[in-house]
Design a protein around this motif. Structure first.
Motif, PDB file in Angstrom:
ATOM      1  N   UNK A  77      -1.921 -41.585  48.500  1.00 55.79           N
ATOM      2  CA  UNK A  77      -2.370 -40.876  47.304  1.00 55.79           C
ATOM      3  C   UNK A  77      -2.686 -41.868  46.195  1.00 55.79           C
ATOM      4  N   UNK A  78      -1.789 -42.828  46.002  1.00 53.11           N
ATOM      5  CA  UNK A  78      -1.965 -43.784  44.915  1.00 53.11           C
ATOM      6  C   UNK A  78      -1.084 -45.005  45.195  1.00 53.11           C
ATOM      7  N   UNK A  79      -1.181 -45.982  44.316  1.00 46.85           N
ATOM      8  CA  UNK A  79      -0.347 -47.180  44.308  1.00 46.85           C
ATOM      9  C   UNK A  79      -0.630 -48.148  45.460  1.00 46.85           C
ATOM     10  N   UNK A  80      -0.429 -47.715  46.686  1.00 46.03           N
ATOM     11  CA  UNK A  80      -0.636 -48.638  47.805  1.00 46.03           C
ATOM     12  C   UNK A  80      -2.066 -49.180  47.839  1.00 46.03           C
ATOM     13  N   UNK A  81      -3.008 -48.381  47.365  1.00 48.15           N
ATOM     14  CA  UNK A  81      -4.409 -48.801  47.407  1.00 48.15           C
ATOM     15  C   UNK A  81      -4.653 -50.077  46.610  1.00 48.15           C
ATOM     16  N   UNK A  82      -3.818 -50.344  45.625  1.00 52.19           N
ATOM     17  CA  UNK A  82      -4.039 -51.530  44.789  1.00 52.19           C
ATOM     18  C   UNK A  82      -2.852 -52.491  44.802  1.00 52.19           C
ATOM     19  N   UNK A  84      -0.648 -53.009  47.872  1.00 51.57           N
ATOM     20  CA  UNK A  84      -0.017 -53.185  49.176  1.00 51.57           C
ATOM     21  C   UNK A  84      -0.890 -54.068  50.054  1.00 51.57           C
ATOM     22  N   UNK A  85      -0.269 -54.964  50.809  1.00 51.31           N
ATOM     23  CA  UNK A  85      -1.047 -55.909  51.598  1.00 51.31           C
ATOM     24  C   UNK A  85      -0.439 -56.086  52.989  1.00 51.31           C
ATOM     25  N   UNK A 143      -2.903 -56.692  59.100  1.00 51.76           N
ATOM     26  CA  UNK A 143      -3.405 -56.074  60.330  1.00 51.76           C
ATOM     27  C   UNK A 143      -4.172 -54.782  60.075  1.00 51.76           C
ATOM     28  N   UNK A 144      -4.138 -54.237  58.862  1.00 47.93           N
ATOM     29  CA  UNK A 144      -4.890 -53.028  58.554  1.00 47.93           C
ATOM     30  C   UNK A 144      -6.378 -53.275  58.759  1.00 47.93           C
ATOM     31  N   UNK A 145      -7.052 -52.363  59.452  1.00 50.49           N
ATOM     32  CA  UNK A 145      -8.453 -52.619  59.793  1.00 50.49           C
ATOM     33  C   UNK A 145      -9.425 -51.523  59.370  1.00 50.49           C
ATOM     34  N   UNK A 146      -8.965 -50.282  59.130  1.00 56.11           N
ATOM     35  CA  UNK A 146      -9.879 -49.194  58.796  1.00 56.11           C
ATOM     36  C   UNK A 146      -9.329 -48.391  57.616  1.00 56.11           C
ATOM     37  N   UNK A 147     -10.209 -48.084  56.666  1.00 60.33           N
ATOM     38  CA  UNK A 147      -9.814 -47.245  55.527  1.00 60.33           C
ATOM     39  C   UNK A 147     -10.798 -46.083  55.403  1.00 60.33           C
ATOM     40  N   UNK A 161     -10.088 -53.946  49.463  1.00 57.51           N
ATOM     41  CA  UNK A 161      -9.574 -55.265  49.858  1.00 57.51           C
ATOM     42  C   UNK A 161      -8.309 -55.151  50.708  1.00 57.51           C
ATOM     43  N   UNK A 162      -7.716 -53.929  50.781  1.00 62.22           N
ATOM     44  CA  UNK A 162      -6.525 -53.763  51.629  1.00 62.22           C
ATOM     45  C   UNK A 162      -6.841 -54.027  53.099  1.00 62.22           C
ATOM     46  N   UNK A 163      -8.116 -53.878  53.486  1.00 59.07           N
ATOM     47  CA  UNK A 163      -8.446 -54.012  54.915  1.00 59.07           C
ATOM     48  C   UNK A 163      -9.356 -55.199  55.211  1.00 59.07           C
ATOM     49  N   UNK A 164      -9.554 -56.091  54.255  1.00 50.47           N
ATOM     50  CA  UNK A 164     -10.517 -57.182  54.492  1.00 50.47           C
ATOM     51  C   UNK A 164      -9.872 -58.484  54.946  1.00 50.47           C
TER      52      UNK A 164
END
Length: 402
Positions: A6-11, A13-14, A17-21, A37-40
């Motif tokens: 919903x919020x917070x993690x988007x800006x 959290x790192x 291995x995250x690959x798709x948003x 940038x969380x998935x780059x």
């Protein structure tokens, strides 16, 4: 595997291995840039991230990108269809490398048969001595990277299972053929036991070598039982590469304590590998020669126990005995005396920074020359003897003072 944000993690959290948003929330400016940038992050086979846009953020993204360099803007937004086209090209290349071996049974087989097929597939790729495994590993690496960019596309989903299988074969080959082995004798077993480790594939977990009866080998001494198990393996190419790597690790472990013996065994292994690469011997003959070398290593360790010297004295004895004329002229007893005196003299000269101080090294070299003259060590072999004894002294220094 999935997080709904919903919020917070988007800006803030790192996780690399995250690959798709999947985006269905309006964002703009630096907030949008931080979110995507969380998935780059580059991670393993993942070259970048995939953004699935449900609400139309393209305009906001273009505006946000204006603060970045031109190259950044050009590299943002990969055409998914172009990525799929490249994916299918890479997929066909890897698939063609299995021409002559049908791996499709893997996806419907039971667990035991899956293990057999995976091992057979590894053996099939290793059959090509002309760096076949390297080409396979490189192509699968490229396939995995482009797959990560378009994994949600329907055409990518259609080959997902095969991509997973290819990656498992690649992982197993890397474990068997990797030259990154430890020189720590006490850590050799755990390293090699990783060769018998589990590989994750799309339909569960299988053990690449479980069906070869090598799940609990006695690797510390290369026992006769283990060598016989290797000899009886049906997958001869896997057996050959496995044994070659074990011997490489064993020889590196020996080098930590005995430079001369390590050099001797390394030269023997290199000669055997060269004959194999030049097709002077086949895979079965290669396995037999490797087993013979393994047994010679075991025998050498048994012979050391009969010398009546400690391991450091044995190492200097072996260094001196590399010159055959010295062995003939002086005999074992004299060489043992020199080795004992060398060990005592060199240990007394070791200091914490001895390998960085030229004066200490010079003193050790003088001590070596004096002892060789004292016992009439053959002059024609002194230069080489001094060189290898100095190498052994350096190895001793690393172990004694760290």
């Amino acid at each position: 595997e999935m997080v709904i944000v919903c919020d917070m993690w988007l800006t803030g959290f790192d996780v690399t291995c995250l690959h798709t948003m999947y985006i269905d929330k309006p964002m703009k400016g630096h907030t949008l840039m931080q979110a995507i940038a969380r998935v780059n992050r580059v991670f393993g086979d993942k070259p970048g991230g995939l953004i699935v846009d449900y609400i139309g953020i393209a305009d906001s993204l273009r505006k946000a990108l204006k603060v970045y360099t031109e190259s950044d803007r050009e590299n943002t937004g990969i055409d998914i269809e172009e990525a799929v086209k490249i994916l299918l090209e890479k997929y066909q290349i890897v698939k063609d490398m299995f021409h002559g071996y049908d791996y499709m049974e893997f996806f419907t087989a039971d667990s035991k048969r899956k293990m057999e097929i995976l091992t057979e597939a590894v053996d099939f790729i290793l059959e090509n001595r002309e760096d076949g495994e390297k080409r396979f590993v490189d192509h699968v690496q490229e396939l995995a990277k482009v797959y990560a960019l378009c994994a949600t596309h329907e055409k990518a989903k259609e080959i997902a299972d095969e991509v997973g299988f290819f990656k498992s074969v690649k992982s197993s080959i890397v474990k068997i053929t990797s030259s990154d082995v430890t020189s720590e004798g006490e850590a050799l077993d755990p390293k090699i036991k990783q060769l018998i480790s589990k590989s994750v594939v799309t339909n569960g977990v299988v053990d690449i070598l479980e069906d070869t009866n090598l799940s609990k080998p006695d690797l510390s001494i290369l026992s006769d039982e283990f060598l016989e198990e290797v000899r009886s393996m049906q997958q001869k190419n896997v057996a050959q590469r496995l044994l070659e790597r074990i011997l490489q690790g064993k020889i590196r472990a020996i080098k930590r304590e005995n430079v001369a013996k390590s050099r001797k065994f390394s030269e023997m292994l290199d000669a055997t590998v060269t004959k194999y690469q030049n097709r002077a011997i086949d895979t079965r003959q290669m396995i037999e020669e490797l087993i013979k070398l393994a047994k010679e290593i075991n025998e050498a360790q048994e012979e050391d126990r009969d010398l009546g010297l400690n391991k450091d004295e044995i190492a200097f004895y072996d260094a001196l005995a590399t010159n055959e004329s010295a062995v003939e002229v002086l005999g074992d007893e004299t060489l043992k005396k020199i080795a004992e005196e060398l060990t005592e003299a060199i240990k007394s000269n070791l200091t914490i920074d001895w390998n960085k101080r030229e004066s200490v090294q010079a003193q050790i070299k003088v001590t070596i020359k004096r002892l060789l003259r004292k016992y009439d060590y053959p002059p024609d072999g002194r230069k080489e003897a001094i060189k290898i004894v100095m190498e052994q002294a350096e190895s001793l220094g690393e172990r004694e003072v760290g």
